[in-house]
Design a protein around this motif. Structure first.
Motif, PDB file in Angstrom:
ATOM      1  N   THR A 231      -9.885   6.623   4.454  1.00  0.00           N
ATOM      2  CA  THR A 231      -8.635   6.354   3.903  1.00  0.00           C
ATOM      3  C   THR A 231      -8.654   6.310   2.824  1.00  0.00           C
ATOM      4  O   THR A 231      -9.433   5.287   2.203  1.00  0.00           O
ATOM      5  N   THR A 232      -7.695   6.624   1.794  1.00  0.00           N
ATOM      6  CA  THR A 232      -7.437   6.172   0.528  1.00  0.00           C
ATOM      7  C   THR A 232      -6.044   5.430   0.160  1.00  0.00           C
ATOM      8  O   THR A 232      -5.964   4.799  -0.839  1.00  0.00           O
ATOM      9  N   ASP A 233      -5.333   5.546   1.273  1.00  0.00           N
ATOM     10  CA  ASP A 233      -4.028   4.898   1.101  1.00  0.00           C
ATOM     11  C   ASP A 233      -3.674   3.801   2.156  1.00  0.00           C
ATOM     12  O   ASP A 233      -2.633   3.224   2.336  1.00  0.00           O
ATOM     13  N   SER A 234      -4.612   3.358   2.998  1.00  0.00           N
ATOM     14  CA  SER A 234      -4.742   2.341   3.879  1.00  0.00           C
ATOM     15  C   SER A 234      -3.716   2.554   5.183  1.00  0.00           C
ATOM     16  O   SER A 234      -3.241   1.801   5.684  1.00  0.00           O
ATOM     17  N   GLN A 235      -3.330   3.802   5.153  1.00  0.00           N
ATOM     18  CA  GLN A 235      -2.021   4.320   6.078  1.00  0.00           C
ATOM     19  C   GLN A 235      -2.711   5.315   7.222  1.00  0.00           C
ATOM     20  O   GLN A 235      -2.659   5.170   8.415  1.00  0.00           O
TER      21      GLN A 235
END
Length: 474
Positions: A231-235
């Motif tokens: 992930t790059t958005d932690s979502q």
């Protein structure tokens, strides 16, 4: 006939962590219940033993390691979704077990080599999505791993661990490890210096290397076949790879290898699945796509022509083999086929062969053989095994054995009469005459000095003929 689908994303809620009670022990790398809803388990149908991990991408599709399924047909394989704590049924939400209907191995996978180590499992029925069973997100076309090689984002690998799967340890909880990806050049150098015997398994085109972000964590605590989820958005976590092999379970300098998720192959396979399903419910009809361009497929012919995302079908659809002209009969020697909804076209000119296996119990219309878009391999080989199992640690819990002798000690009694030696020779009697014991004055009693004078000796002597003292004297 070819069906093109938009990418499945579960309504934008894919790849979300759903952690809730009961909680796992973070010090032991345990996750909370439902935290990793895309995690699946691959089971052997005969005894439901655990084979490896998998990842849910659609209600009817799970991806895993192809090497995990070597020698197995679809009818021998089950998948289990929603598991958290092994052998425990009283969890907040139930797990689900579904039969596998088809196995579509990557067309470049070959037994004995771990290149392109991935397989798509088509399920006989859909999983019922819940908080603990939900798909992971898929990457967009053209995305690479470059950002993760440079330290951006976060990647995790999950599962119960090799030792747990081998021993079927009841009560074991799912683990999650953070993994840092290594750029191809550095991975090649590490393998060459530390693990030269694994170099032949490494292919930069299809394989990515990683290592535990925390070197005290053991990669063997997660499962082959599980997702490399990044992930790059932690979502939203996205499927970037499938855990394929590693350098072993010894801490300190571990390396793990992941099949780079091949989106083009995946969408091609999913298109075949949907095409076969759709063909059963349509015959003698002309169907046009929503876009401007349309191709033409004639039933029973061996060619496919088309460009763009739309398509058309003319002629009767006489079943899977006649309608698709390639699901059973094989695509023609030349043709064009699109992938996905964005109109990607791939031209191919060689023959194709089967790379799928199907379950004999299929009842939903995907029982036909599926032909791959590229060559498959069939050859005899001498298999070199790479053992990835964690060394077996044996703990003895049995109390040391104390031996007590209950037999009465043995007493030895000699019944033979001792030998008495009797001497029959007459003893020699030796008579000693002690000085002073006789009447001769020359015998000197003990302690008395005998030093007689001449007169004493001569005076006491009487000459006679016997003594011969005066013989020859006048």
């Amino acid at each position: 006939m070819r069906v093109f689908l938009s990418q499945y994303n579960a309504g934008g809620t894919c790849g979300i962590l759903n952690g809730q009670k009961p909680y796992g022990n973070r010090n032991e790398n345990e996750v909370d219940f439902a935290e990793i809803p895309w995690q699946a388990m691959i089971l052997l149908q005969t005894n439901r033993s655990l084979l490896c991990g998998g990842v849910i991408t659609r209600p009817d599709v799970v991806i895993t390691s192809a090497s995990c399924l070597d020698g197995l047909d679809a009818k021998n394989v089950l998948i289990k979704g929603g598991e958290w704590k092994l052998g425990i049924d009283d969890e907040p939400l139930p797990f689900q077990i579904v039969q596998v209907k088809n196995i579509l191995r990557h067309p470049f996978y070959k037994r004995g080599s771990l290149h392109n180590d991935a397989a798509i499992l088509v399920l006989a029925e859909n999983l019922r999505f819940a908080k603990n069973i939900f798909p992971i997100c898929l990457p967009r076309a053209g995305e690479t791993l470059d950002a993760f090689y440079n330290g951006a984002g976060e990647c995790v690998v999950t599962g119960w661990g090799k030792q747990v799967l081998q021993a079927h340890l009841a009560g074991a909880i799912m683990h999650s490890l953070n993994v840092s990806l290594i750029n191809p050049g550095e991975c090649q150098a590490k393998l060459q210096s530390d693990y030269p015997h694994l170099l032949e398994q490494y292919d930069q085109e299809s394989c990515a290397c990683g290592q535990p972000t925390n070197p005290t964590n053991n990669i063997c605590r997660v499962d082959i076949g599980s997702a490399l989820a990044c992930t790059t958005d932690s979502q939203h976590f996205v499927l970037r790879g499938i855990y394929s092999w590693d350098s072993g379970c010894q801490l300190g300098n571990q390396l793990a290898a992941f099949f780079k998720f091949d989106l083009e192959w995946y969408e091609w396979a999913i298109g075949l699945i949907e095409s076969a399903r759709f063909a059963q419910f349509n015959s003698g009809a002309q169907i046009r796509g929503q876009n401007r361009l349309s191709g033409q497929i004639k039933g029973g012919q061996s060619g496919i022509k088309g460009s763009g995302a739309g398509f058309g079908v003319s002629g009767g659809l006489g079943g899977v083999s006649g309608a698709i002209g390639g699901v059973k009969g094989g695509f023609g020697s030349k043709g064009q086929v699109g992938f996905g909804s964005q109109g990607f076209g791939g031209q191919f000119s060689s023959g194709y062969s089967q790379y799928s296996s199907s379950s004999a119990s299929s009842s939903e219309g995907f029982g036909a053989e599926i032909k791959g878009p590229v060559k498959s391999f069939s050859a005899s080989y001498s298999e070199k095994k790479v053992f990835q199992s964690e060394p077996k640690i044996v703990t003895y819990t049995t109390k040391p054995e104390i031996v007590t002798f209950t037999t009465k000690p043995e007493y030895f009694t000699f019944t033979t009469k001792p030998k008495i030696v009797t001497y029959t020779t007459k003893p020699q009697i030796i008579t000693y005459e002690t000085s002073g014991s006789g009447t001769n004055p020359q015998y000197v009693a003990p302690g008395v000095t005998f030093n007689p004078s001449f007169s004493e000796v001569v005076g006491a002597h009487k000459h006679n003929a016997a003594c011969k003292c005066l013989e020859g004297k006048k």
